[in-house]
Design a protein around this motif. Structure first.
Motif, PDB file in Angstrom:
ATOM      1  N   LEU A 107       8.136  -6.894   5.562  1.00 30.70           N
ATOM      2  CA  LEU A 107       8.330  -6.195   4.289  1.00 30.70           C
ATOM      3  C   LEU A 107       7.524  -4.901   4.238  1.00 30.70           C
ATOM      4  CD1 LEU A 107       9.893  -6.660   1.651  1.00 30.70           C
ATOM      5  CD2 LEU A 107       7.886  -7.837   0.760  1.00 30.70           C
ATOM      6  N   SER A 108       6.360  -4.903   4.851  1.00 34.50           N
ATOM      7  CA  SER A 108       5.518  -3.700   4.828  1.00 34.50           C
ATOM      8  C   SER A 108       6.132  -2.560   5.624  1.00 34.50           C
ATOM      9  CB  SER A 108       4.115  -4.017   5.351  1.00 34.50           C
ATOM     10  OG  SER A 108       4.124  -4.211   6.747  1.00 34.50           O
ATOM     11  N   PHE A 109       7.071  -2.857   6.503  1.00 33.94           N
ATOM     12  CA  PHE A 109       7.712  -1.813   7.296  1.00 33.94           C
ATOM     13  C   PHE A 109       8.969  -1.244   6.634  1.00 33.94           C
ATOM     14  CE2 PHE A 109       5.251  -3.864  10.693  1.00 33.94           C
ATOM     15  CZ  PHE A 109       4.618  -2.741  11.203  1.00 33.94           C
ATOM     16  N   LEU A 110       9.415  -1.861   5.552  1.00 29.74           N
ATOM     17  CA  LEU A 110      10.586  -1.338   4.849  1.00 29.74           C
ATOM     18  C   LEU A 110      10.216  -0.062   4.109  1.00 29.74           C
ATOM     19  CD1 LEU A 110      12.185  -4.526   3.255  1.00 29.74           C
ATOM     20  CD2 LEU A 110      12.927  -3.298   5.292  1.00 29.74           C
ATOM     21  N   ALA A 111      11.086   0.900   4.186  1.00 26.55           N
ATOM     22  CA  ALA A 111      10.857   2.146   3.453  1.00 26.55           C
ATOM     23  C   ALA A 111      11.097   1.889   1.970  1.00 26.55           C
ATOM     24  CB  ALA A 111      11.795   3.232   3.954  1.00 26.55           C
ATOM     25  N   PRO A 112      10.149   2.249   1.113  1.00 25.89           N
ATOM     26  CA  PRO A 112      10.350   2.040  -0.322  1.00 25.89           C
ATOM     27  C   PRO A 112      11.428   2.978  -0.857  1.00 25.89           C
ATOM     28  CG  PRO A 112       8.339   3.281   0.065  1.00 25.89           C
ATOM     29  CD  PRO A 112       8.879   2.895   1.410  1.00 25.89           C
ATOM     30  N   VAL A 113      12.167   2.473  -1.789  1.00 25.35           N
ATOM     31  CA  VAL A 113      13.175   3.287  -2.460  1.00 25.35           C
ATOM     32  C   VAL A 113      12.892   3.250  -3.955  1.00 25.35           C
ATOM     33  CG1 VAL A 113      14.964   2.960  -0.714  1.00 25.35           C
ATOM     34  CG2 VAL A 113      14.790   1.341  -2.572  1.00 25.35           C
ATOM     35  N   ASP A 114      13.261   4.307  -4.635  1.00 22.53           N
ATOM     36  CA  ASP A 114      13.024   4.382  -6.076  1.00 22.53           C
ATOM     37  C   ASP A 114      14.159   3.704  -6.828  1.00 22.53           C
ATOM     38  OD1 ASP A 114      10.746   5.761  -5.531  1.00 22.53           O
ATOM     39  OD2 ASP A 114      11.503   7.711  -6.127  1.00 22.53           O
ATOM     40  N   GLY A 115      14.177   2.401  -6.796  1.00 24.61           N
ATOM     41  CA  GLY A 115      15.205   1.641  -7.489  1.00 24.61           C
ATOM     42  C   GLY A 115      14.815   0.184  -7.543  1.00 24.61           C
ATOM     43  N   VAL A 116      15.742  -0.651  -8.015  1.00 27.21           N
ATOM     44  CA  VAL A 116      15.428  -2.064  -8.186  1.00 27.21           C
ATOM     45  C   VAL A 116      15.228  -2.794  -6.866  1.00 27.21           C
ATOM     46  CG1 VAL A 116      16.446  -2.293 -10.479  1.00 27.21           C
ATOM     47  CG2 VAL A 116      17.861  -2.678  -8.460  1.00 27.21           C
ATOM     48  N   ALA A 117      15.684  -2.204  -5.752  1.00 27.53           N
ATOM     49  CA  ALA A 117      15.443  -2.841  -4.461  1.00 27.53           C
ATOM     50  C   ALA A 117      13.940  -2.955  -4.204  1.00 27.53           C
ATOM     51  CB  ALA A 117      16.110  -2.060  -3.337  1.00 27.53           C
TER      52      ALA A 117
END
Length: 189
Positions: A107-117
């Motif tokens: 999870l720490s490697f996922l790129a954050p997105v500005d949304g509910v994801a």
């Protein structure tokens, strides 16, 4: 720190509930409401002027779900683990703990997105994975618990709050120094 101010005022209300399971359930309901409220604010744009997610990330009402999940876990584990025979951890604790830690790393490697994801999606998943790792680690006689009780990990755990408080200013200043920018540039996304 908002939790440390609010929780002593709210705890007596939880203690009015007659059973630990009722307390855990109430905390879970409040956690779900907090995550849901974060999702509503993110999807509707309320509380996020210009797409700024600062409000939903730092708001006690919108980001209490992780701590409330911990509260539910504390109430539930006092009952369940209090009945567990010492040294008789179920075999699943090792696998669940390892999978939870692996999931947190992934999870720490996922790129954050500005949304509910991400808000609340990934944050809720991280909270649930953390709760699973905690249960696997504190179960009496758990091999996973012994593994994560290694001295280097204990050293970090003893200092974790201080590390948490200092990591951001150090990261900002380090990147500013390496990139030759001012601290006001923040950390690049």
């Amino acid at each position: 720190e908002q939790f440390y101010v609010i929780w002593p005022l709210v705890l007596p209300l939880f203690l009015l509930l007659p059973r630990a399971w009722a307390r855990a359930g109430a905390a879970l309901l409040l956690a779900a409401a907090s995550a849901g409220w974060m999702a509503v604010l993110v999807t509707s744009g309320l509380g996020t002027p210009g797409g700024d997610l600062t409000r939903v990330y730092f708001g006690t009402d919108t980001h209490a779900f992780g701590i409330l999940l911990g509260v539910a876990l504390a109430f539930a584990t006092t009952t369940v683990l209090g009945r567990a025979a010492p040294g008789t951890a179920p075999r699943w604790t090792g696998g669940v703990g390892a999978l939870a830690i692996s999931g947190l790393v992934l999870l720490s490697f996922l790129a954050p997105v500005d949304g509910v994801a991400t808000f609340p999606g990934a944050l809720v998943v991280a909270s649930l994975l953390s709760a699973a790792a905690i249960v696997a680690g504190v179960w009496p006689g758990s091999r996973f618990g012994r593994a994560i009780d290694a001295q280097p990990l204990r050293w970090i755990g003893d200092r974790s709050y201080g590390i948490y408080l200092w990591h951001w200013p150090i990261l900002v200043l380090l990147l500013a120094g390496l990139q030759g920018t001012g601290a006001e540039a923040g950390v690049p996304g």
